[in-house]
Design an enzyme around this catalytic site. Structure first.
Site, PDB file in Angstrom:
ATOM      1  N   ARG A   1       1.579  -6.465  12.863  1.00  0.00           N
ATOM      2  CA  ARG A   1       0.955  -5.885  14.059  1.00  0.00           C
ATOM      3  C   ARG A   1       0.850  -6.919  15.174  1.00  0.00           C
ATOM      4  O   ARG A   1       0.878  -6.576  16.357  1.00  0.00           O
ATOM      5  CB  ARG A   1      -0.412  -5.302  13.716  1.00  0.00           C
ATOM      6  CG  ARG A   1      -0.278  -4.063  12.854  1.00  0.00           C
ATOM      7  CD  ARG A   1      -1.566  -3.317  12.673  1.00  0.00           C
ATOM      8  NE  ARG A   1      -1.323  -2.132  11.829  1.00  0.00           N
ATOM      9  CZ  ARG A   1      -2.229  -1.210  11.568  1.00  0.00           C
ATOM     10  NH1 ARG A   1      -3.451  -1.308  12.089  1.00  0.00           N
ATOM     11  NH2 ARG A   1      -1.932  -0.181  10.797  1.00  0.00           N
TER      12      ARG A   1
ATOM     13  N   ARG B   1       0.832  -1.202   0.000  1.00  0.00           N
ATOM     14  CA  ARG B   1       0.000   0.000   0.000  1.00  0.00           C
ATOM     15  C   ARG B   1       0.861   1.245   0.000  1.00  0.00           C
ATOM     16  O   ARG B   1       1.836   1.333   0.747  1.00  0.00           O
ATOM     17  CB  ARG B   1      -0.909   0.020   1.240  1.00  0.00           C
ATOM     18  CG  ARG B   1      -1.879  -1.149   1.245  1.00  0.00           C
ATOM     19  CD  ARG B   1      -2.818  -1.102   2.425  1.00  0.00           C
ATOM     20  NE  ARG B   1      -3.595  -2.338   2.470  1.00  0.00           N
ATOM     21  CZ  ARG B   1      -4.469  -2.648   3.410  1.00  0.00           C
ATOM     22  NH1 ARG B   1      -4.695  -1.793   4.403  1.00  0.00           N
ATOM     23  NH2 ARG B   1      -5.131  -3.789   3.363  1.00  0.00           N
TER      24      ARG B   1
ATOM     25  N   ARG C   1       2.598   0.803  10.318  1.00  0.00           N
ATOM     26  CA  ARG C   1       2.107   1.193   8.992  1.00  0.00           C
ATOM     27  C   ARG C   1       3.252   1.141   7.993  1.00  0.00           C
ATOM     28  O   ARG C   1       4.054   2.062   7.901  1.00  0.00           O
ATOM     29  CB  ARG C   1       1.511   2.598   9.069  1.00  0.00           C
ATOM     30  CG  ARG C   1       0.623   2.974   7.895  1.00  0.00           C
ATOM     31  CD  ARG C   1      -0.045   4.324   8.127  1.00  0.00           C
ATOM     32  NE  ARG C   1      -0.924   4.319   9.277  1.00  0.00           N
ATOM     33  CZ  ARG C   1      -2.214   3.930   9.249  1.00  0.00           C
ATOM     34  NH1 ARG C   1      -2.755   3.576   8.116  1.00  0.00           N
ATOM     35  NH2 ARG C   1      -2.943   3.939  10.343  1.00  0.00           N
TER      36      ARG C   1
ATOM     37  N   GLU D   1      -5.947  -1.355  15.841  1.00  0.00           N
ATOM     38  CA  GLU D   1      -6.560  -2.300  14.902  1.00  0.00           C
ATOM     39  C   GLU D   1      -5.556  -3.360  14.461  1.00  0.00           C
ATOM     40  O   GLU D   1      -4.424  -3.058  14.087  1.00  0.00           O
ATOM     41  CB  GLU D   1      -7.054  -1.546  13.666  1.00  0.00           C
ATOM     42  CG  GLU D   1      -7.639  -2.489  12.632  1.00  0.00           C
ATOM     43  CD  GLU D   1      -7.891  -1.815  11.276  1.00  0.00           C
ATOM     44  OE1 GLU D   1      -8.033  -0.580  11.245  1.00  0.00           O
ATOM     45  OE2 GLU D   1      -7.931  -2.548  10.277  1.00  0.00           O
TER      46      GLU D   1
ATOM     47  N   SER E   1      -9.817  -6.661  10.583  1.00  0.00           N
ATOM     48  CA  SER E   1     -11.037  -5.997  10.180  1.00  0.00           C
ATOM     49  C   SER E   1     -11.847  -7.012   9.401  1.00  0.00           C
ATOM     50  O   SER E   1     -11.378  -7.515   8.393  1.00  0.00           O
ATOM     51  CB  SER E   1     -10.666  -4.800   9.311  1.00  0.00           C
ATOM     52  OG  SER E   1     -11.738  -3.937   9.171  1.00  0.00           O
TER      53      SER E   1
END
Length: 414
Positions: A388, A261, A276, A348, A351
RNA sequence: GGAGGUUUGGCUGAGUUGGUCGAAAGCACCGGUUUUGAAAACCGGCGAGGGUAACACCUCCCAGGGUUCGAAUCCCUGAGCCUCCA
């Protein structure tokens, strides 16, 4: 894509749902008008085409019978010109409608709470109590550097910012986590799938990343190919343009991939550590179901992701996203947030979303429902974001001297 | 990189002197007869999308262009698969 028939049939209902998630009212009205305009154009074109077809048939008969065709030919030629014009109008309107329709997000489920942003998300439950520390817990990047697990500088050197390198026990932990997660999912009935990390435009349109979010994707130069931002894209599109047998459903898949990303628009956020990154490993769940069973499967997916965290002894909570925080394709989403003692907050880590038939309509995934062909429901969820999870393990399992205990569940994998 | 072949409905597979082909046949599937039940046999139905109250009607035979009054069938470009050669 939302259901344009439903839009036509229940405009007020659709409008209300879309307004809840902040879609501009003007766009919704425009969508309706464009849809009606296209219908008009189609009718005009089809009427002309029908006449043309009839005349062509006549033409054949005339010829066979040796009749004079000059008069008929004149009429046919004239009609042909009209058809060309009508077709052009139809094409334009089709294109306009599609462009707009593809940029409209999914309708939120009725039970999704109203809200602006993540502040308005609703906690469903907490799992496991955060541990009490008798020292000040460090943040993961400190621990990672101290243990020489992660090298931030060299990742930047060979690639760019937001890339890092993982060494030794860190690398082994990463690999152990991937295997542990895949095995866990497999035991819960998800079949393991290994997919390409590069997909074409069509696939990304099918799941809704395109056309709207192109700036977040890495594109291969001079080709209509992109690095996947999540395994959801290849996994969901596996069955695009297919009519599935009813017995195949529900189709429960899990797969490990790296995800890529650009993180456009995230400048300045999470710049330290590996929360991130431009490239990150993730184990994904994707399910394809009949409409009536998607809610049940959704719960299974949430439980599976939550189960992994529980097995790893990581405190976390389930949060239902409000309308304002829903992703583009999602009708409903539950996030899993893991406790990070170093940051003293929940972050988070997974999801899980039900997109209902939104992606299925775009990707044309259907199944034989007795006689009819019906759009399936597609669902996706992470189980989990591996990086994460490493962060969470580092922070939750740290000792006072900075060393890190490996969770019991991972021992067989290391 | 070069030469050739191939691409048809859920699957297999006909269809290349352009018209009555949205497409034979078989399998699968659905409904019925028969059977204690099942199988077999027999009869009937059965591609997709749009459109309609339902018909009509329109579009689709890998994709995109073209020729023609008319194209699954002819021409061009591209993609996938297969074979041979480098």
């Amino acid at each position: 894509m939302i259901d344009l028939k439903l839009l036509q049939k229940d405009f007020e209902g659709v409008k209300k749902a879309l307004l809840r998630r902040g879609v501009d009212e003007k766009l919704i009205e425009e969508l309706k008008i464009k849809n009606e305009k296209l219908k008009e154009a189609k009718m005009a074109y089809e009427t002309l085409q029908a006449a043309q077809n009839a005349m062509s048939k006549e033409f054949g008969i005339y010829k066979r019978e040796g009749k004079d065709i000059s008069e008929l030919k004149k009429r046919v030629d004239e009609n042909k010109r009209k058809i060309a014009d009508a077709l052009e109008v139809q094409r334009q309107r089709q294109e306009e409608l599609e462009k707009l329709a593809m940029s409209i997000p999914n309708l939120p489920d009725p039970d999704v709470p109203d809200g602006e942003d993540e502040e308005d998300n609703v906690e469903i439950k907490k799992v496991l109590e955060p541990r009490e520390f008798d020292f000040t817990p460090k943040e993961h990047w400190e621990l990672a550097e101290q243990n020489r697990w992660i090298d931030f500088e060299r990742g930047v050197k060979i690639a760019s910012s937001r890339f890092s390198v993982v060494y030794d026990m860190g690398a082994r932990l990463e690999r152990a986590l991937i295997n542990f997660m895949l095995d866990y999912n497999r035991k819960r009935g998800f079949i393991e799938v290994s997919v390409p990390h590069i997909v074409n435009r069509r696939a990304l349109e099918g799941t809704g990343q395109l056309p709207k979010f192109e700036e977040d994707l890495y594109k291969i130069e001079n080709q209509e190919l992109f690095l996947i931002p999540t395994a959801e894209v290849p996994l969901t599109n596996l069955f695009s343009d297919e009519i599935l047998q009813e017995e195949m459903l529900p189709l429960k898949m899990t797969g490990f991939t790296a995800c890529f990303r650009k993180e456009a628009g995230a400048a300045g956020r999470d710049t330290r550590g590996i929360i991130r990154q431009h490239q990150f490993p993730k184990v994904e769940l994707v399910c394809i179901t009949k409409p009536e069973e998607s809610d049940k499967v959704f719960d299974e997916m949430v439980e599976t992701a939550s189960g992994i965290l529980t097995e790893l002894g990581l405190p976390h909570r389930l949060v239902q996203l409000c309308t304002g925080d829903l992703g583009f394709s999602a009708a409903k989403t539950v996030d899993l947030e893991v406790w990070l003692p170093g940051q003293n907050t929940y972050r988070e880590i997974s999801s899980v979303s039900n997109t209902r038939d939104f992606q299925a309509r775009r990707a044309k995934i259907r199944y034989k429902d007795g006689k009819k062909n019906t759009l399936v429901h597609t669902l996706n969820g992470s189980s989990l974001a591996v990086g994460r999870t490493m962060v969470a393990i580092m922070e939750n399992y740290q000792n006072e001297d900075g060393s890190i205990t490996i969770p019991k569940a991972l021992e067989p994998y290391m």
